[in-house]
Design an enzyme around this catalytic site. Structure first.
Site, PDB file in Angstrom:
ATOM      1  N   LYS A 140       0.616  -0.963   0.244  1.00  0.00           N
ATOM      2  CA  LYS A 140       0.107  -0.037   0.459  1.00  0.00           C
ATOM      3  C   LYS A 140       0.807   1.389   0.022  1.00  0.00           C
ATOM      4  CE  LYS A 140      -3.439   2.510   3.410  1.00  0.00           C
ATOM      5  NZ  LYS A 140      -4.255   1.863   4.900  1.00  0.00           N
ATOM      6  N   HIS A 237      -6.423  -3.623   8.052  1.00  0.00           N
ATOM      7  CA  HIS A 237      -7.360  -2.997   7.659  1.00  0.00           C
ATOM      8  C   HIS A 237      -8.611  -3.914   7.625  1.00  0.00           C
ATOM      9  CE1 HIS A 237      -8.740   0.826   6.586  1.00  0.00           C
ATOM     10  NE2 HIS A 237      -7.846   1.479   6.328  1.00  0.00           N
ATOM     11  N   LYS A 420      -6.795   4.274  16.177  1.00  0.00           N
ATOM     12  CA  LYS A 420      -7.100   4.925  15.015  1.00  0.00           C
ATOM     13  C   LYS A 420      -7.564   6.260  14.968  1.00  0.00           C
ATOM     14  CE  LYS A 420      -7.739   4.514   9.901  1.00  0.00           C
ATOM     15  NZ  LYS A 420      -8.057   3.541   9.206  1.00  0.00           N
TER      16      LYS A 420
HETATM   17 CA    CA Z   1      -3.868   1.983   9.045  1.00  0.00          CA
END
Ligand code: CA
Length: 574
Positions: A140, A237, A420
């Site tokens: 990513k 994720h 997060k």
């Molecule tokens: Ca992340």
């Protein structure tokens, strides 16, 4: 400058390597300078502090555990609490705002919020490649707003220092059909990539397999040159997507509910010496007894564990390839995570399919060249089925799209607060495993020095013995912010420095044992991290002078880095 720094400088000068970073290398770093190390940087996505086995988790990660047993583990390593800013900081050695990615991928008109890597910074491969390193990346990217097939690509991996790239330009999507899947500069699909045709495409495996493939190619092309390889997994994720064979290993393993696993993790973290016996555990999120869909809820965590398990298997294959090539001993391996466990509610709504399913009118099978146009539902699988979510759908297969939710994220962030997005310890604390045979003084040991993503660039510059540039293509490059971690491999602490965070108006500053932190829109809280790293006893009222001191440091940093007040408004262009 210390005598040992001079020694290092003259030593490297003799090797023709020129000036070096400010940070002091260790004797054992010097010992191998004649053969510069390979650097393998591995990062995972949206995982908590205590998920992997060697950080107290029940997920089976024997390959990471092995690296930890022969390497060192940091107990206080930090990211920036979110995908894009972490990647910008990791790649450049700067705070995210300095790299142009103060938030995510939108251009808000301010230099610190362009949603695109700045041209006044360099990436690790941009520093290492001119010095003779081979550079490749799998996984990513997520540090550019330009995702159009035919749009600008100046901030894509190949234009930012990598010779080879296989992965995704954006931040999330189906593991069976990722949007923005790319080989080098060209978008591909799992069905039209001539170089990789597995029987079953699954993105985590695709990242691992292509990393092994690149290692083999590098071996054939130039075995005398060291490499820098960046492997950025999207595990774990959302969506909770995993292969049935991996999920099967965890069936029934999370039936006891949130509090049980938090307690287990807390006990193991203490036993491992990763957290202090005296710290209070953060508040429990969720009451398992009140969960209506227990089977579904447990399944979410089973799939999450399977995603991490699959990543660890892939890391095992990469390590095995290094061993086969005989390069494992000369490779510095770093493993870390990009932000804490994720409390987002993607795909968890009860009636979500009323919206998602009817929106998919075309249910034809996609052509092999047809790119997946969506990274979140409403969307369809390559086979043409609408992707579904909600508590009536068991996560895992390609036609599901479900996040595991706040209560499991609270387990994953054991023993810390928040998630997060936030800069309390649960949002920003990550494992860091450093593995480098012959260079770690106490294999299996722990390092308690606070460290941050900004230190990875400084470490790469140091161990590779290269020069960090002041100018590139006539543009002044900002000095790197971090410190080399190499001294810690020999058991030496880093000099005390101040570390800063800002994300969506959540702010923090850490100096030594003190951390000042605020969760937007709340005020400042002060914690003594030696006594209370779980941030349960706010000392702001009784330590007003310390609050003033740290607040002044934060404000000076925010001003220097172009941090804007949140919520951010788009600046009018002149
Ligand atoms: Ca992340």
């Amino acid at each position: 400058m210390s005598a040992s720094n001079l020694t290092r400088r003259s030593f490297l000068k003799a090797l023709g390597m020129g000036a070096v970073a400010l940070n002091m290398p260790t004797a054992s770093t010097l010992a191998s300078s004649s053969k510069r190390p390979n650097i393998l940087l591995i990062m995972s996505d949206d995982m908590g502090f205590s998920d992997i086995g060697c950080y107290g988790g029940e997920v089976r990660t024997p390959h990471l555990d092995r690296l930890a047993a022969d390497g060192i583990r940091f107990t206080q390593f930090y990211n920036t609490a979110r995908c894009c800013p972490t990647r910008a900081s990791l790649m450049t050695g700067l705070y995210p705002h300095q790299a142009g990615i103060g938030h995510m991928m939108e251009d808000r008109g301010f230099p610190a919020y362009r949603g695109n890597l700045s041209d006044q910074c360099v990436t690790i491969p941009e520093v290492l490649r001119p010095a003779g390193y081979r550079t490749c990346m799998c996984g990513k990217w997520h540090v550019t707003q330009h995702i159009d097939k035919d749009g600008p690509k100046h901030n894509w991996p190949l234009q930012r220092g990598f010779e080879k790239f296989y992965g995704t330009i954006i931040g999330a999507g189906s593991f069976y059909d990722p949007m923005a899947l790319c080989r080098d500069n060209t978008y591909i699909t799992p069905e039209n990539d001539p170089e990789y045709r597995p029987e079953q495409f699954y993105y985590t495996d695709a990242i691992s397999d292509n990393a092994v493939k690149y290692l083999r190619a590098l071996e054939q092309e130039a075995s005398d040159k060291p490499f820098f390889m960046y492997v950025a997994y999207t595990a774990a994720h959302w969506p909770m997507h995993a292969l049935e064979k991996d999920i099967a290993k965890y069936r029934g393993k999370f039936d006891r509910g949130y509090a049980y696993y938090r307690a287990q993790r807390g006990a193991r973290l203490k036993q491992m010496g990763l957290i202090d016996d005296d710290w209070d555990m953060s508040a429990q999120a969720g009451d398992w007894e009140k969960v209506e869909n227990k089977e579904w809820e447990a399944r979410c965590m089973e799939v999450y564990a399977a995603m991490i398990d699959c990543m660890d298997q892939g890391i095992g294959r990469i390590v095995a390839e290094l061993k086969r090539q005989g390069t494992f001993d000369n490779t510095l391996i770093l493993f870390l995570q990009d932000n804490g466990g994720c409390a987002e509610t993607m795909g968890r709504g009860r009636n979500i399919n009323d919206r998602w399913v009817p929106a998919i009118k075309d249910r034809e099978r996609m052509g092999s060249d047809e790119l997946q146009p969506k990274h979140v539902p409403p969307m369809k699988t390559r086979g043409g089925r609408p992707v579904r979510g909600g508590p009536d759908v068991m996560p895992g297969p390609d036609d599901t799209y479900i996040a595991y939710g706040r209560n499991w994220a609270n387990v994953c962030n054991t023993p810390f607060r928040e998630y997060k997005h936030w800069v309390h310890e649960g949002g920003i604390s990550t494992p860091l495993i450093c593995h480098w045979p012959g260079h770690i003084k106490t294999p299996g040991g722990l390092c308690n020095t606070p460290g941050h993503l900004i230190d990875v660039m400084a470490t790469c510059v140091d161990v590779a013995g290269v020069e960090y540039p002041k100018m590139v293509n006539g543009r002044e490059i900002q000095p790197m912010e971090g410190a080399s971690l190499a001294p810690t491999f020999q058991g030496t602490s880093l000099r005390e420095r101040v570390i800063y965070w800002e994300h969506e108006g959540n702010r923090a500053v850490r100096q030594g044992r003190w951390k000042l932190v605020s969760k937007r829109p709340g005020g400042w809280e002060l914690y003594d991290m030696d006594d209370d790293r779980t941030e349960m006893h706010d000392l702001a009222a009784e330590q007003a002078e310390k609050v003033r001191e740290l607040k002044a440091l934060y404000e000076a940093w925010a001003d220097r880095c172009g941090v804007q007040p949140w919520p951010l408004r788009r600046r009018r262009e002149n």
